[in-house]
Structures are given as C-alpha cells and as structure tokens.
Scaffold this motif. Sequence first.
Motif, short mmCIF file in Angstrom:
data_model
loop_
_atom_site.label_atom_id
_atom_site.label_comp_id
_atom_site.label_asym_id
_atom_site.label_seq_id
_atom_site.Cartn_x
_atom_site.Cartn_y
_atom_site.Cartn_z
N LEU B 143 24.59 31.89 54.66
CA LEU B 143 23.48 32.85 54.78
C LEU B 143 23.28 33.18 56.26
O LEU B 143 23.15 32.26 57.08
CB LEU B 143 22.20 32.22 54.21
CG LEU B 143 20.86 32.88 54.54
CD1 LEU B 143 20.74 34.23 53.84
CD2 LEU B 143 19.70 31.96 54.12
N ILE B 144 23.27 34.45 56.60
CA ILE B 144 22.96 34.83 57.97
C ILE B 144 21.56 35.43 57.99
O ILE B 144 21.26 36.36 57.22
CB ILE B 144 24.04 35.78 58.57
CG1 ILE B 144 23.68 36.15 60.02
CG2 ILE B 144 24.26 37.04 57.72
CD1 ILE B 144 24.85 36.78 60.79
N VAL B 145 20.68 34.85 58.81
CA VAL B 145 19.26 35.24 58.84
C VAL B 145 18.97 35.90 60.18
O VAL B 145 19.23 35.32 61.24
CB VAL B 145 18.36 34.00 58.67
CG1 VAL B 145 16.89 34.42 58.62
CG2 VAL B 145 18.72 33.22 57.41
N TRP B 226 13.27 43.96 62.46
CA TRP B 226 14.59 44.50 62.81
C TRP B 226 15.68 43.83 61.98
O TRP B 226 16.71 44.43 61.68
CB TRP B 226 14.89 44.32 64.30
CG TRP B 226 14.25 45.38 65.14
CD1 TRP B 226 13.29 45.20 66.09
CD2 TRP B 226 14.52 46.79 65.10
NE1 TRP B 226 12.94 46.41 66.63
CE2 TRP B 226 13.67 47.40 66.05
CE3 TRP B 226 15.38 47.60 64.35
CZ2 TRP B 226 13.67 48.78 66.27
CZ3 TRP B 226 15.38 48.98 64.57
CH2 TRP B 226 14.53 49.55 65.52
N GLY B 227 15.44 42.57 61.61
CA GLY B 227 16.41 41.90 60.76
C GLY B 227 16.59 42.63 59.43
O GLY B 227 17.68 42.66 58.87
N ALA B 228 15.52 43.27 58.94
CA ALA B 228 15.61 44.05 57.71
C ALA B 228 16.47 45.29 57.92
O ALA B 228 17.24 45.68 57.04
CB ALA B 228 14.21 44.45 57.24
N ASN B 248 12.59 40.88 53.54
CA ASN B 248 11.14 40.75 53.37
C ASN B 248 10.40 41.90 54.04
O ASN B 248 9.19 41.89 54.16
CB ASN B 248 10.63 39.40 53.87
CG ASN B 248 11.02 39.09 55.29
OD1 ASN B 248 12.21 38.98 55.58
ND2 ASN B 248 10.04 38.92 56.17
N MET B 249 11.15 42.92 54.46
CA MET B 249 10.50 44.17 54.88
C MET B 249 11.37 45.32 54.37
O MET B 249 12.03 46.00 55.14
CB MET B 249 10.32 44.24 56.40
CG MET B 249 9.29 45.30 56.81
SD MET B 249 9.04 45.42 58.60
CE MET B 249 10.37 46.54 59.04
N PRO B 250 11.37 45.49 53.06
CA PRO B 250 12.29 46.45 52.46
C PRO B 250 11.95 47.89 52.84
O PRO B 250 10.79 48.23 53.04
CB PRO B 250 12.10 46.23 50.96
CG PRO B 250 10.71 45.69 50.84
CD PRO B 250 10.48 44.86 52.07
N ALA B 251 13.01 48.69 52.93
CA ALA B 251 12.83 50.12 53.19
C ALA B 251 12.94 50.84 51.87
O ALA B 251 14.04 51.01 51.35
CB ALA B 251 13.90 50.59 54.17
N THR B 252 11.81 51.20 51.32
CA THR B 252 11.80 51.72 49.94
C THR B 252 11.12 53.08 49.81
O THR B 252 11.05 53.63 48.72
CB THR B 252 11.03 50.76 49.01
OG1 THR B 252 9.63 50.81 49.33
CG2 THR B 252 11.53 49.33 49.13
#
Lengths: 430, 443
Positions: B143-145, B226-228, B248-252
């Motif tokens: 997993l890359i976080v 920014w990770g999102a 955990n910060m979806p672009a929807t």
Amino acid sequence: MSFLTTSTAMLLASSAAVLAVSLIPTPLVAQPATAGAATEDAAIRPFTFRVSDEELADLKRRIKATKWPSRELVVDDTQGVRLATMQKLADYWASQYDWRKVEARLAALPQFVTNIDGVDIHFIHVKAKEPNALPVIITHGWPGSIIEQLKVIDPLTNPTAHGGTAADAFDIVIPSIPGYGFSGKPTELGWDPQHIARVWAVLMDRLGYKKYVAQGGDWGDAISEQMALQKPAGLLGIHTNMPGTLPDNISAALAGGPPPTDLSADEKYAWDQLDFFYKHRVGYAQEMGNRPQTLYALEDSPIGLAAWMLDHDAASQKLIGRVFDGQSEGLTRDDILDNVTLYWLTNTGVSSARLFWESKLAFFAPKGVTIPVAVSAFPDEIYTAPRRWTEKAFPNLIYYNRLGKGGHFAAWEQPELFTQEIRAAFKSLR
Amino acid sequence: MSFLTTSAAMLLATSATAVAVSLIPVGLAAAPATPGTAAATPGKATEDTAIHPFRTVIPDDALVDLRRRIAMTRWPDKETVTDQSQGVPLATMKELASYWGTDYDWRKAEVKLNAYPQFVTNIDGLDIHFIHVHSPHPNAMPLIVTHGWPGSIVEQLKIIEPLTNPTAHGGRVEDAFDVVIPSMPGYGFSGKPTGTGWGPEHMARAWAELMQRLGYSHYVAQGGDWGAFVVDQMGLQAPAGLLAIHTNMPATVPADVDKALQTGGPAPSGLSAEEQRAYEQLVRTFKQVDYARLMGSRPQTLYGIADSPVGLAAWLLDHNDADGQPAAAVASALNRTTSATGELTRDEILDNITLYWLTNTGVSASRLYWEYKGGFFNAKGVSIPVAVTVFPGEQYQAPRSWTERAYPKLIYYNRVDKGGHFAAWEQPELFAQEIRAAFRPLR
C-alpha cells in the motif's frame, strides 16, 4: 472664493505653535499615535516620528539573518516576486538604505494627530502660500502610505515653482488610513471605507475647511467615493485614479464566462487587464480579506513583508523588479524601501490588511456617486477605466483623461503628470 | 496472492541491509548535510535507481536557531474580533510559540521517524524520500499512502503499526499491509524540484515507478488532500500492478454542480438532501480556500513563511475543514498534551510544522498548488476499482450518489461518524479499519 471657515485663523495659529514644538528634539516630541490611549477631544496635536537606533539595528539584523526559500521554478515572475529581486532588495536594504533620510523629509513637513471616533488620525497638512488655495484631502491605499504622496506636495501647494499658476494652488491634507503608518490601529470593528470617509469629513471640518475636494486611488478611491456618496457639507467633488466603473454585465462575465462581444478597443483592453487580475493577481486581497490575522509572517519577517507588499498588481511589481535591477523609472529603490520600512517600523502589516476584511465593497463596481467626479485613467492601473464605462458610472463626470504612462501608484510614479491631472481635474470647481 | 515480483526477494534483502545501516550511529548514516536538504539534494541527484537508506538527523544549530527565532518573534496586535473569523488568533499563536520555543522537543519526533525504515531513491532526477515498513506477514498487500498539504509523513505515522501488524491491533493476519509512505516532491525530506512539472500527474507516475522499484507487482494506493489527487491520477494512469485506490477526499462533484460552484450560481435543481448538504459544504469550502488560491498563483511571494517560524506555523494551522478554520481537530489539538485514544496532540501538530521549518519547505510545498491547473473536487473519470471513506469533518461529505457516478467501479463506500480532513492523523484506528475493509475484496 475662500475655503476657510471663521475658526481657521485660530487653528492656523495653534498649528504654527505646535509645528514649532514638533521640531524640537526627540524626547519632547509627540510619539506615534497609540490606539487605546487616544483621547476623545478634538485637539490637533503636532507629530514627529523618530525611530530608535535599536529598532533600525534590529531591522538590519533581521534582514541579514533572512532564511530564504529555494529559487522559483520559472524564469519569469509568474510564481511571485523572484528570489534574485528579493535578494538584491535585501542586500541594499541591510547595507545602504538609510531610513533617517526619509525621516528627515517627513520631519520637515507639518504633521499632526487628532483623535476621531477613538482612533488617532495622523496627517500631513501643508498649506499653500496663496490665500484661496483649494483644500484637497488625498488618501493613499494598500500597500501604500503617505510616502506615496510626498512628491506631489510641493507641486500642488507651490504651483508657481512647478510649472503652474497661482490659481492652481491647493492646501493639502494627507492622512494615514487607520491601521496604516502613524495613525492608530483600530481595536474595534467597523473601520470600513464608509467609516473612514465620515472621519475624513470630520477632519476637514476640524481643520476649518468649508469647501474642499477629495482625491484617492486604491483604498483612497474607495474612501473618496464613499465620501462622495455621503456628500458631507463642503465636499465639492472628487478625483480618482482607480474609479469603480465596471458595468454589471462585465462583472458577471468576469466571474466566469467569455467577454461580451460588443467591447470597444478601450473596453477590451480593460477586460483583458481585469481578467488577468482576477485569474492571477487577486490572491493577496482575498487572503487579507478573509484571514488577515494569519499573516503573522508580515510582522516577523522584513523580507516576508517586503515581498508581500511588492507583489501587488503585475505592472507595479514588474516596475519595482526593474528598479532593483538597476533601472530608474518612476520609483527609486529608496522610494520603495521608505514605504516598506514605514510599514515595518509601525508594525502595520496585519493592521493594514484588516481593511480588506472590514470592507464589503466591490472593488471596481460603480457605487452610485452623483456629485462631480474627475477621473484620470492610467494605462498600467489594475484596469484602465474606459470613457464609456466612466461616463455611465459617474453621471456628473467633470473630467476624464487617459494618460500615456503611469500605473497603480500614480502620484508616486508620475508626480508631475499626477499634479497636472489634479490641477486640470478640479479647475472647474474653483 | 503474492504481491512480490521475482526481484523482490533481492530487494528485500537489500532493504534489510539498508535498514541495519540506517540504524548505526549518525556519523555513518546518510544524514542530511544541512537541514532541509537532507540526503535529497536536487541537482546533485544521480539517475541511478538505487535505494539508499535515510535517517532523519537535524543538526543542533538548526534547532537552536529555530528557538532563537521563536523567542524573537515580532507580533502583530490582537485581532479585532473575539473569534477565529480574522485568522488564527493572537493568543493561540502566542501560547503555541511559548511552548514551541521552550519545552517542545524535536528530537522526540526524530526518534519516532527513525523508528521506521526510511529510504531515498532518485526518480526523474529528484530524490524521493519514503518510509517503507514490511509486515511480518508474508502475503501482506503493498500500500502506498500519500499525504497532503499542510501535511507530511508525520500524518501517517500512527497507522503504520495497525496496518503492518494487524494482529496486534484488532485485525487479522489477512488484513496485513506492507506500507510505503513517500514525501511528496518539495515536501519533507524529498528533494525540491528545480523545474516545473511536478504536479499530481507526474507524482502518480513516480509513485508507480517507486512501487515497481520496490519489487511490488501488485499494490494499492491511498490518499487524502493532495494525496487524493495523486491517487486519482494513479487511477487514471492505471499503471501495471495498481489494483485499486482508496481516497478519503474523493473527487465526485458532477459537472453541472461543479460549474454552479465555480460561477457562484444557485445549486442545480433536483439535488437530494444529501447532495444539497454537500453542495452547501462545498460553497463554504470555496470561501475558505484563499490560502490555496494564493499559493496557486504566487507561491514564491511567501518569503515570510520561510523566514518566520510563527509565520509558517500560522499559515499551516489555518487550513479549514468542515468544522472550522483552522480545522477543528487541529485547533483542539493545540490544547491537548497527551492522548490515550489517538486524537491529535500539540506535539504532533508541532512535529509537522517543525518538519516544514527544518526542511525549509514552506514555499516549495506551496508550489504544488501552482503546478496543478485542474479542478479540485470534480469527478476525474477514474475507471479502476475505487474505495471511498467519507469522514464527517472533510471539506464535503461525498454523497453516495455522486461517488457511484464518479467512480463506476466503486468497491467500497462508507460514511464514518468521526474524523476530519486529516483522517489518518486524527483517527488512526478508524482509518486503519477503513483501509482493511476497503481493500479486502482485492486480496
């Protein structure tokens, strides 16, 4: 006509007396206006500013100890004020720049403080020799100060020595906006341009002026236009070098959309300026408008403050960059650092930013001014107001001129041109 | 399934050696030459693909200088309001500075960081720093976080143990992850780009290269802030081996809603109650992102945050979330000295800020906003499997309806009842549970 009320002779006498006092050595001189300690009386007190050697040494020490960011990633100024420019500025500021020079220039001018609505208002007040000079109150903006106006004082008050006639003479009042320079810092809410406009009317009344005009750019425009809306007794007209003229359809389109298709060449030029400003340059104003207190770095870092102030509109920022590259046009290195150093020494980076938070006014929308208005449109202003928009915004337009040079800091950059404009603008109101 | 390529065994052996090296005394370790430059010095970077061990060691001089500067802070006068509506209040900053300049101990943070194996490898000319922790369990999922702004790898420290060692943290063997936590370019101990082009798209490609270099044939990616953006870009690029992303910060946000937001128009008609609420949260958010607009247009002008510790701290603290500006979890952490249940503490907030200070990354981190020219919360068109956790304090709570439209291969959607913008940092246990549940179908 005479612009003085009957009480003026008394005031003039007391001004002369206090002026004498203000020139005696430092310990006896009135210190900068301290908000809170302000008295409620209407007295006009002499003012001189002399900073301590320790504070100047501290400033230089901090400049030399600056911790720098890495260089911008671009070869132009599209990421902000370039590192090389700031390092040249820092080098000059710490090693050659001499605050005492401008301090002496200021000390040579009659300066006063008077308390209005609980805040000490600092102002320069220079009278013309001519008895019937037209009083004008000139208001600076952000990131400016009274430093912006120093070069126009003599041409306006002493026109015969500067290519004018005796009939061109002005008495000049140049206040520091609350939270700026030597004026007090408001500790309570409500010091928006409307309030400042009311205070300026009190100031002019207190100085005994029965009839006067007002001038401003940037916040000085906002304040002057509010004065024009409030129509205090005695205000004959205003001159602005940053008028609010945007038609509604232009403002709406700027919020996200294509420009209207029927624009003239002048209007297209203004549109392009505004579109650029809102896309790339309005960030400083939005940040100060919403989070002024968060700008702690402006108070703690001289270079942080200087960069923040230099990075105003694109044209002036580029001009200042050229000045520190050794070119001489409009402003000098000393001009720029006099202004920045004034902010630093008075600790007004954050208090000045609060005006953006206080003001709920649209920057460039017409405000509905119906009294006589004169406009000078400088080409490098944030936008150069087209004549058609200006005529619509100000139904009582008494003067409109489009200049060939000059930008946001018109009085500072082009004092001769600015002086001619002020003379011509108000001629019909004398 | 095994997530390791055939070369992985070799790499693991190398890594093990490198870890050993990185734990020997400072003099022999790959210590940063000067604070900020760390082992990652842009320009001097070689093009090789070697993975070098890294240890965080800040010289005493830098810490002394920081304390001196804090003590010498020149303060503005007090805000003219009695709340946070003008920015971070003076009393808050003074109290924080008082602790930061005296009792706060960076060395404790350094010990925490150095408890994990850290490495640097050069990708596209830039040194990329990362934490890399293997699970003791053999078939752990890699997993890359990715952190965000104003965050850093400090945000993710508390989830390392629960994710890599689940059996000690309420999980099962089959919940195990190998965790890779890179510092974004311009952030923390990664190099600072000296040219343009290091936006989320480029980072996403670099992360795929990193995972490949680590020998992972299959892996998942996670991010917020920014990770999102980075994981959405990875999702779009769909590199070989990437099984899915969790955000955990979806672009929807649908196009019509996004347009209304950008032009300040009324909400499109027909929104459900949940969508209407999200719309209102987004309207509020866009009124609180002046910091982002400024960094997006004039990052270099922020000289003050490079030169003034308190200026930097205030700038980093003033990030909003749904519950306030500064974010409620961050503001409340400033008064919390210890935490038994994982809530943020003052030390953690200062660990993150001090990391920015010591690496001199206030401005270089800001440049990411300048690099990125795309939309913020608009759906990006990711078609690989996506898992979403909606935290109540996030900028907006992505409605299930929008999320399903934005991510047609939605494999997981959960609304949790606590946690905000810094989810991994604020609610590490909950966050770890979400990651386990989100990726379970892919094992």
